[in-house]
Design a protein around this motif. Structure first.
Motif, mmCIF file in Angstrom:
data_model
loop_
_atom_site.group_PDB
_atom_site.id
_atom_site.type_symbol
_atom_site.label_atom_id
_atom_site.label_comp_id
_atom_site.label_asym_id
_atom_site.label_seq_id
_atom_site.Cartn_x
_atom_site.Cartn_y
_atom_site.Cartn_z
ATOM 1 N N HIS A 180 0.825 -1.205 0.000
ATOM 2 C CA HIS A 180 0.000 0.000 0.000
ATOM 3 C C HIS A 180 0.861 1.258 0.000
ATOM 4 O O HIS A 180 0.644 2.187 -0.796
ATOM 5 C CB HIS A 180 -0.933 -0.007 1.214
ATOM 6 N N VAL A 183 2.778 1.666 -3.341
ATOM 7 C CA VAL A 183 1.919 2.176 -4.409
ATOM 8 C C VAL A 183 1.636 3.657 -4.189
ATOM 9 O O VAL A 183 1.639 4.451 -5.148
ATOM 10 C CB VAL A 183 0.603 1.377 -4.482
ATOM 11 N N SER A 184 1.406 4.066 -2.951
ATOM 12 C CA SER A 184 1.144 5.477 -2.661
ATOM 13 C C SER A 184 2.322 6.349 -3.070
ATOM 14 O O SER A 184 2.134 7.440 -3.636
ATOM 15 C CB SER A 184 0.856 5.662 -1.166
ATOM 16 N N LEU A 187 2.343 6.706 -6.816
ATOM 17 C CA LEU A 187 1.318 7.641 -7.279
ATOM 18 C C LEU A 187 1.711 9.082 -6.971
ATOM 19 O O LEU A 187 1.408 9.995 -7.749
ATOM 20 C CB LEU A 187 -0.028 7.302 -6.638
ATOM 21 N N VAL A 210 -3.934 -2.799 -8.840
ATOM 22 C CA VAL A 210 -4.321 -1.867 -7.779
ATOM 23 C C VAL A 210 -5.842 -1.740 -7.716
ATOM 24 O O VAL A 210 -6.519 -1.715 -8.748
ATOM 25 C CB VAL A 210 -3.675 -0.480 -8.022
ATOM 26 N N GLN A 214 -6.868 3.680 -4.304
ATOM 27 C CA GLN A 214 -5.639 3.868 -5.079
ATOM 28 C C GLN A 214 -5.909 3.707 -6.564
ATOM 29 O O GLN A 214 -5.303 4.392 -7.393
ATOM 30 C CB GLN A 214 -4.560 2.887 -4.606
ATOM 31 N N ARG A 217 -7.516 6.943 -7.690
ATOM 32 C CA ARG A 217 -6.505 8.000 -7.809
ATOM 33 C C ARG A 217 -5.653 7.804 -9.060
ATOM 34 O O ARG A 217 -5.330 8.766 -9.759
ATOM 35 C CB ARG A 217 -5.621 8.017 -6.566
#
Length: 276
Positions: A180, A183-184, A187, A210, A214, A217
């Motif tokens: 998590h 991936v954040s 992004l 994903v 997320q 986004r």
């Protein structure tokens, strides 16, 4: 034959060297006879050689030509160094695959602690890390996630020729909660990640795996970046992937976003890659 054209002479030599080619039967009779004679001689020689080999040569035992059987006992204590060599990385991967259980695999993987960043940029080591991610249970992979995120910017690894493979494998095989934060971070650095290069493959993997907020986004970032993405081949590949995979609702929204904005369509048509 002395008057035979050069091209025909070359063809004759070819069918003599490869007498088992089916199309040789369509050759003129003289050439067919040469082929048949050649085949009989080769067959006799081949049979004689097999007889000599079976009587004179010892049987090859597993590992004799490969520098060891490739089991855990052959690589333990030097996993990190072997992982950086062309042949050694194959031995380590074989040991991981053939290990008796996860406990034996973890004994090997422990030697990679502290070396993940370096191996992720190695033409040989990256294959070892990918093998670890595939054969180990997700719960055992957290140290790889932590080391990949430690130190330099994550996009430095994600856009690297070999590092991008590690990030893709983690996104694909780890549990959502494990990656998590990873991936954040990706992004957060979306504009850097989507520059021309290998980051496009990471974005395409994100599109396939994903979920939840997320994913929302990610879709919004792609929509906002259409003009920039359409300027280069990697960006257009991302747009194409976004329109082909994932939730139907997300794909339709992106398509509508592009179609409803006349300036977007005009811009895409005028660019080298966007028009496709």
């Amino acid at each position: 034959c002395s008057l035979m054209a050069f091209a025909l002479q070359a063809l004759r030599c070819r069918v003599q060297d490869y007498p088992d080619m089916a199309w040789a039967i369509y050759m003129p009779t003289p050439l067919q006879e040469d082929v048949e004679t050649r085949a009989r001689v080769l067959s006799r020689i081949s049979g004689d050689c097999r007889g000599i080999a079976s009587n004179a040569l010892p049987a090859v035992t597993p590992g004799l030509l490969g520098g060891g059987s490739g089991g855990a006992s052959d690589v333990i204590g030097r996993v990190s160094s072997l992982a950086q060599e062309a042949q050694g990385c194959r031995q380590v991967q074989q040991a991981l695959t053939e290990a008796r259980d996860d406990e034996e695999r973890m004994a090997l993987v422990e030697e990679l602690h502290g070396h993940i960043r370096k191996l992720s940029r190695c033409p040989h080591g990256n294959h070892v890390i990918q093998k670890c991610i595939v054969v180990l249970p997700p719960g055992s992979l957290q140290f790889i996630v932590a080391e990949i995120m430690d130190g330099v910017k994550l996009t430095t690894v994600a856009r690297h020729k070999y590092g991008c493979r590690i990030v893709q494998s983690l996104v694909e095989h780890c549990l959502p909660e494990q990656v998590h934060d990873l991936v954040s971070h990706l992004l957060d650095e979306f504009s850097e990640l989507t520059k021309p290069g290998f980051g496009r493959f990471v974005v395409e993997k994100l599109l396939r795996h994903v979920t939840g907020q997320q994913r929302v986004r990610l879709t919004e970032l792609i929509e906002q970046s259409v003009p920039d993405l359409a300027c280069h081949q990697s960006g257009c590949a991302i747009l194409g992937a976004a329109l082909e995979c994932g939730d139907l609702a997300d794909r339709c929204r992106l398509a509508e976003f592009i179609l409803e904005a006349s300036d977007q369509i005009a811009f895409l048509v005028d660019t080298k890659y966007g028009s496709s």
